[in-house]
Write a protein that holds these residues in place. Structure first.
Motif, mmCIF file in Angstrom:
data_model
loop_
_atom_site.group_PDB
_atom_site.id
_atom_site.type_symbol
_atom_site.label_atom_id
_atom_site.label_comp_id
_atom_site.label_asym_id
_atom_site.label_seq_id
_atom_site.Cartn_x
_atom_site.Cartn_y
_atom_site.Cartn_z
ATOM 1 N N SER A 290 18.355 -1.037 26.315
ATOM 2 C CA SER A 290 17.191 -1.308 25.473
ATOM 3 C C SER A 290 16.013 -0.409 25.833
ATOM 4 N N LEU A 291 15.760 -0.209 27.130
ATOM 5 C CA LEU A 291 14.631 0.635 27.521
ATOM 6 C C LEU A 291 14.834 2.088 27.114
ATOM 7 N N VAL A 292 16.011 2.622 27.355
ATOM 8 C CA VAL A 292 16.281 4.016 26.992
ATOM 9 C C VAL A 292 16.333 4.172 25.474
ATOM 10 N N GLY A 293 16.902 3.191 24.799
ATOM 11 C CA GLY A 293 16.963 3.256 23.341
ATOM 12 C C GLY A 293 15.587 3.293 22.705
ATOM 13 N N MET A 294 14.698 2.411 23.174
ATOM 14 C CA MET A 294 13.336 2.415 22.619
ATOM 15 C C MET A 294 12.562 3.649 23.039
ATOM 16 N N LEU A 295 12.826 4.143 24.244
ATOM 17 C CA LEU A 295 12.114 5.315 24.729
ATOM 18 C C LEU A 295 12.368 6.534 23.848
ATOM 19 N N PHE A 296 13.592 6.660 23.336
ATOM 20 C CA PHE A 296 13.920 7.803 22.496
ATOM 21 C C PHE A 296 13.812 7.511 20.998
ATOM 22 N N PHE A 297 14.083 6.271 20.583
ATOM 23 C CA PHE A 297 14.127 5.974 19.149
ATOM 24 C C PHE A 297 12.738 5.962 18.512
ATOM 25 N N ILE A 298 11.760 5.384 19.195
ATOM 26 C CA ILE A 298 10.435 5.232 18.576
ATOM 27 C C ILE A 298 9.771 6.578 18.279
ATOM 28 N N PRO A 299 9.712 7.553 19.210
ATOM 29 C CA PRO A 299 9.106 8.835 18.833
ATOM 30 C C PRO A 299 9.865 9.551 17.720
ATOM 31 N N ILE A 300 11.201 9.446 17.732
ATOM 32 C CA ILE A 300 11.986 10.078 16.662
ATOM 33 C C ILE A 300 11.699 9.398 15.332
ATOM 34 N N MET A 301 11.587 8.049 15.339
ATOM 35 C CA MET A 301 11.280 7.308 14.122
ATOM 36 C C MET A 301 9.906 7.712 13.580
ATOM 37 N N MET B 15 0.237 1.212 6.903
ATOM 38 C CA MET B 15 0.557 2.353 7.750
ATOM 39 C C MET B 15 -0.096 2.220 9.118
ATOM 40 N N LYS B 16 -1.330 1.741 9.153
ATOM 41 C CA LYS B 16 -2.020 1.550 10.436
ATOM 42 C C LYS B 16 -1.287 0.530 11.298
ATOM 43 N N TRP B 17 -0.838 -0.571 10.678
ATOM 44 C CA TRP B 17 -0.099 -1.588 11.428
ATOM 45 C C TRP B 17 1.233 -1.039 11.918
ATOM 46 N N PHE B 18 1.940 -0.308 11.062
ATOM 47 C CA PHE B 18 3.243 0.240 11.418
ATOM 48 C C PHE B 18 3.138 1.211 12.588
ATOM 49 N N TYR B 19 2.254 2.196 12.467
ATOM 50 C CA TYR B 19 2.131 3.180 13.538
ATOM 51 C C TYR B 19 1.501 2.573 14.786
ATOM 52 N N GLY B 20 0.551 1.681 14.613
ATOM 53 C CA GLY B 20 -0.060 1.021 15.769
ATOM 54 C C GLY B 20 0.937 0.171 16.538
ATOM 55 N N ILE C 91 4.469 -0.690 21.187
ATOM 56 C CA ILE C 91 5.779 -1.017 21.750
ATOM 57 C C ILE C 91 6.274 0.124 22.628
ATOM 58 N N TRP C 92 6.027 1.365 22.222
ATOM 59 C CA TRP C 92 6.480 2.505 23.010
ATOM 60 C C TRP C 92 5.752 2.576 24.352
ATOM 61 N N VAL C 93 4.443 2.378 24.340
ATOM 62 C CA VAL C 93 3.671 2.397 25.589
ATOM 63 C C VAL C 93 4.093 1.234 26.483
ATOM 64 N N LEU C 94 4.282 0.056 25.911
ATOM 65 C CA LEU C 94 4.753 -1.090 26.684
ATOM 66 C C LEU C 94 6.135 -0.814 27.275
ATOM 67 N N ASN C 95 6.971 -0.136 26.530
ATOM 68 C CA ASN C 95 8.296 0.236 27.015
ATOM 69 C C ASN C 95 8.197 1.186 28.203
ATOM 70 N N ILE C 96 7.296 2.143 28.155
ATOM 71 C CA ILE C 96 7.115 3.074 29.270
ATOM 72 C C ILE C 96 6.641 2.337 30.511
ATOM 73 N N VAL C 97 5.709 1.400 30.337
ATOM 74 C CA VAL C 97 5.213 0.617 31.474
ATOM 75 C C VAL C 97 6.344 -0.230 32.066
ATOM 76 N N LEU C 98 7.145 -0.875 31.222
ATOM 77 C CA LEU C 98 8.277 -1.663 31.716
ATOM 78 C C LEU C 98 9.306 -0.788 32.425
ATOM 79 N N ALA C 99 9.566 0.391 31.899
ATOM 80 C CA ALA C 99 10.519 1.290 32.550
ATOM 81 C C ALA C 99 10.013 1.704 33.926
ATOM 82 N N MET C 100 8.722 1.965 34.052
ATOM 83 C CA MET C 100 8.167 2.305 35.357
ATOM 84 C C MET C 100 8.230 1.106 36.301
#
Length: 93
Positions: A32-43, A68-73, A78-87
Motif C-alpha cells: 500500500s505504501l509503495v503503491g500510493m507513493l508511485f500511483f498518486i504523482p502519476i495520477m 478540482m481543488k478538492w481532488f488535487y488537494g 494523501i501523498w504527503v501523509l503516505n511519505i510521512v508514514l513511510a518514513m
C-alpha cells in the motif's frame, strides 16, 4: 465521475494500509505504501496532462473549480501523509 474512478485505487490502497497495520502484515503495508507513493504523482500528471491536451490552461489557482481543488488537494494530502508514514515505518522497523 472521472476523479472518483482515479481515486478508487488510492482508497483500496488505504484499506490495505489499515489492514496491514491492524493485522501486522508487512506485505499489505509495503504494497500500500509503495503503491500510493508511485500511483498518486502519476495520477496527478495524467490528469493535468489531460486538461492541457483539452486546451485548458490554468495559470492561477483561482481558475480551478471547487471540485478540482478538492481532488488535487486531497491527492496531495494523501501523498504527503503516505511519505510521512513511510518514513515512520522505515525508522521504527
Amino acid at each position: 465521475m472521472k476523479r472518483i474512478m482515479a481515486l478508487l485505487p488510492v482508497f483500496i490502497l488505504i484499506i490495505l494500509l489499515i489492514l496491514g497495520i491492524q493485522l501486522k502484515n508487512f506485505n499489505y503495508l509495503t504494497i500500500s505504501l509503495v503503491g500510493m507513493l508511485f500511483f498518486i504523482p502519476i495520477m496527478l500528471f495524467i490528469g493535468l496532462f489531460q486538461l492541457h491536451s483539452e486546451g485548458v490552461v490554468l495559470h492561477n489557482f483561482n481558475q480551478y473549480t471547487t471540485g478540482m481543488k478538492w481532488f488535487y488537494g486531497l491527492s496531495i494530502f494523501i501523498w504527503v501523509l503516505n511519505i510521512v508514514l513511510a518514513m515512520y515505518f522505515g525508522i521504527h522497523n
